[in-house]
Design a protein around this motif. Structure first.
Motif, PDB file in Angstrom:
ATOM      1  N   ILE A   2      -3.456  11.514   3.581  1.00 43.29           N
ATOM      2  CA  ILE A   2      -4.656  11.072   3.404  1.00 43.29           C
ATOM      3  C   ILE A   2      -4.831  11.585   4.891  1.00 43.29           C
ATOM      4  O   ILE A   2      -5.570  11.036   5.530  1.00 43.29           O
ATOM      5  CB  ILE A   2      -5.186  10.276   2.508  1.00 43.29           C
ATOM      6  CG1 ILE A   2      -4.724  10.297   1.547  1.00 43.29           C
ATOM      7  CG2 ILE A   2      -6.875  10.527   2.208  1.00 43.29           C
ATOM      8  CD1 ILE A   2      -5.295   9.443   0.433  1.00 43.29           C
ATOM      9  N   TRP A  53     -11.684  14.740   1.210  1.00 41.04           N
ATOM     10  CA  TRP A  53     -10.245  15.035   2.139  1.00 41.04           C
ATOM     11  C   TRP A  53      -8.780  14.938   0.667  1.00 41.04           C
ATOM     12  O   TRP A  53      -9.063  15.494   0.290  1.00 41.04           O
ATOM     13  CB  TRP A  53      -9.963  13.210   1.819  1.00 41.04           C
ATOM     14  CG  TRP A  53     -10.894  12.568   2.211  1.00 41.04           C
ATOM     15  CD1 TRP A  53     -10.613  11.741   3.663  1.00 41.04           C
ATOM     16  CD2 TRP A  53     -12.220  12.279   1.620  1.00 41.04           C
ATOM     17  NE1 TRP A  53     -11.956  10.908   3.871  1.00 41.04           N
ATOM     18  CE2 TRP A  53     -13.098  11.443   3.057  1.00 41.04           C
ATOM     19  CE3 TRP A  53     -12.755  12.402   0.374  1.00 41.04           C
ATOM     20  CZ2 TRP A  53     -14.469  11.049   3.308  1.00 41.04           C
ATOM     21  CZ3 TRP A  53     -14.084  11.351   0.663  1.00 41.04           C
ATOM     22  CH2 TRP A  53     -14.269  10.946   1.536  1.00 41.04           C
ATOM     23  N   ARG A  94      -4.771   7.302  -5.329  1.00 37.51           N
ATOM     24  CA  ARG A  94      -4.887   7.184  -3.671  1.00 37.51           C
ATOM     25  C   ARG A  94      -5.803   7.564  -3.355  1.00 37.51           C
ATOM     26  O   ARG A  94      -6.965   7.590  -2.609  1.00 37.51           O
ATOM     27  CB  ARG A  94      -3.753   7.784  -3.028  1.00 37.51           C
ATOM     28  CG  ARG A  94      -3.292   6.262  -3.126  1.00 37.51           C
ATOM     29  CD  ARG A  94      -1.734   6.454  -2.310  1.00 37.51           C
ATOM     30  NE  ARG A  94      -0.681   5.433  -2.709  1.00 37.51           N
ATOM     31  CZ  ARG A  94       1.003   5.604  -3.004  1.00 37.51           C
ATOM     32  NH1 ARG A  94       1.322   5.947  -2.843  1.00 37.51           N
ATOM     33  NH2 ARG A  94       1.661   4.544  -3.036  1.00 37.51           N
ATOM     34  N   GLN A  98      -9.615   6.345  -1.550  1.00 34.70           N
ATOM     35  CA  GLN A  98     -10.228   7.345  -0.401  1.00 34.70           C
ATOM     36  C   GLN A  98     -11.670   6.892  -0.371  1.00 34.70           C
ATOM     37  O   GLN A  98     -12.570   6.982   0.290  1.00 34.70           O
ATOM     38  CB  GLN A  98      -9.522   8.346   0.415  1.00 34.70           C
ATOM     39  CG  GLN A  98      -9.887   8.972   1.378  1.00 34.70           C
ATOM     40  CD  GLN A  98     -10.382   7.614   3.217  1.00 34.70           C
ATOM     41  OE1 GLN A  98      -9.016   6.746   2.776  1.00 34.70           O
ATOM     42  NE2 GLN A  98     -11.814   7.563   3.179  1.00 34.70           N
ATOM     43  N   ARG A 101     -13.444   4.433  -0.046  1.00 36.90           N
ATOM     44  CA  ARG A 101     -13.117   3.666   1.044  1.00 36.90           C
ATOM     45  C   ARG A 101     -14.701   3.803   1.739  1.00 36.90           C
ATOM     46  O   ARG A 101     -15.782   3.349   2.738  1.00 36.90           O
ATOM     47  CB  ARG A 101     -12.071   3.176   1.996  1.00 36.90           C
ATOM     48  CG  ARG A 101     -11.060   2.854   1.464  1.00 36.90           C
ATOM     49  CD  ARG A 101      -9.871   2.798   3.191  1.00 36.90           C
ATOM     50  NE  ARG A 101      -9.347   3.458   2.060  1.00 36.90           N
ATOM     51  CZ  ARG A 101      -8.165   3.898   1.788  1.00 36.90           C
ATOM     52  NH1 ARG A 101      -7.650   2.738   0.655  1.00 36.90           N
ATOM     53  NH2 ARG A 101      -7.572   4.910   1.080  1.00 36.90           N
ATOM     54  N   TRP A 102     -14.985   5.036   1.488  1.00 32.85           N
ATOM     55  CA  TRP A 102     -16.383   5.407   1.990  1.00 32.85           C
ATOM     56  C   TRP A 102     -16.813   5.436   1.556  1.00 32.85           C
ATOM     57  O   TRP A 102     -18.166   5.290   2.488  1.00 32.85           O
ATOM     58  CB  TRP A 102     -15.477   7.291   1.849  1.00 32.85           C
ATOM     59  CG  TRP A 102     -16.970   8.223   2.408  1.00 32.85           C
ATOM     60  CD1 TRP A 102     -17.010   8.471   3.847  1.00 32.85           C
ATOM     61  CD2 TRP A 102     -18.287   8.745   1.544  1.00 32.85           C
ATOM     62  NE1 TRP A 102     -18.588   9.058   3.345  1.00 32.85           N
ATOM     63  CE2 TRP A 102     -19.343   8.945   2.260  1.00 32.85           C
ATOM     64  CE3 TRP A 102     -18.393   8.341   0.698  1.00 32.85           C
ATOM     65  CZ2 TRP A 102     -20.651   9.210   1.766  1.00 32.85           C
ATOM     66  CZ3 TRP A 102     -19.936   8.222  -0.399  1.00 32.85           C
ATOM     67  CH2 TRP A 102     -19.858   9.390   0.829  1.00 32.85           C
ATOM     68  N   ASN A 182      -3.590   6.928   5.437  1.00 35.04           N
ATOM     69  CA  ASN A 182      -4.039   7.309   6.364  1.00 35.04           C
ATOM     70  C   ASN A 182      -4.853   7.935   7.385  1.00 35.04           C
ATOM     71  O   ASN A 182      -4.239   6.288   8.784  1.00 35.04           O
ATOM     72  CB  ASN A 182      -5.719   5.827   6.375  1.00 35.04           C
ATOM     73  CG  ASN A 182      -6.892   6.038   5.111  1.00 35.04           C
ATOM     74  OD1 ASN A 182      -7.161   7.880   5.480  1.00 35.04           O
ATOM     75  ND2 ASN A 182      -7.849   5.954   4.541  1.00 35.04           N
TER      76      ASN A 182
END
Length: 184
Positions: A2, A53, A94, A98, A101-102, A182
């Motif tokens: 990613i 992403w 996944r 991401q 997480r952001w 990542n």
């Protein structure tokens, strides 16, 4: 695998969207399959804002992507798509991880999306990941506006709904052994 999307990636994201849309024709939703992908200008806005992403293959060519906006103070998945020939590898999950997480780094508490409720790789899939369907009375003004735009675009020919997941209870996938998840 990613990484942030680059300007160079944007045409590939449109190709991914076209490929990911094709299976809708197989379930009687040809209008969705034939819908144009997001415009390059729109993708560029997400990319420049750091909210796009890609999942890249070993040659660094995108095979999946996710773009996320902000609706009423929470993260909102505008689009997540993976090439059908890579289905079943948890790439979409996944990419959503991401986005979670952001959203956490931005101090948000939830993530939302709108989706088809009766398409196996849409609503039922997101529900398995931890999203819940929002009753209409829980839809925020921004989500109601998005749904109105979807209705105007003709998407309500098939059942659709808003979904939400709380970040505090989100379950992240673990990266595969030896895999660098990542490269941000």
């Amino acid at each position: 695998m990613i990484r942030p999307a680059t300007t160079h990636d944007l045409p590939a994201l449109q190709d991914i969207e076209r490929a990911a849309g094709a299976p809708f024709a197989e379930v009687g939703m040809a209008a969705v399959a034939d819908d144009e992908p997001p415009a390059l200008d729109m993708l560029r806005e997400f990319q420049r804002a750091g909210r796009a992403w890609v999942w890249a293959d070993d040659a660094d060519h995108p095979i999946g992507y996710l773009i996320v906006g902000v609706v009423d103070g929470v993260a909102h998945i505008d689009q997540v798509s993976v090439r059908p020939d890579y289905a079943g590898q948890r790439i979409g999950k996944r990419l959503i991880d991401q986005a979670v997480r952001w959203a956490e780094t931005e101090g948000m508490v939830a993530i939302t999306l709108t989706t088809f409720t009766e398409v196996a790789w849409n609503g039922p899939y997101y529900e398995r990941l931890g999203f819940r369907y929002l009753p209409v009375h829980e839809e925020t003004p921004g989500l109601r506006a998005l749904r109105a735009a979807e209705r105007a675009h003709g998407l309500d020919r098939w059942p659709r709904a808003c979904m939400r997941a709380e970040l505090a209870t989100w379950s992240m996938d673990r990266p595969e052994r030896g895999c660098v998840e990542n490269r941000l």
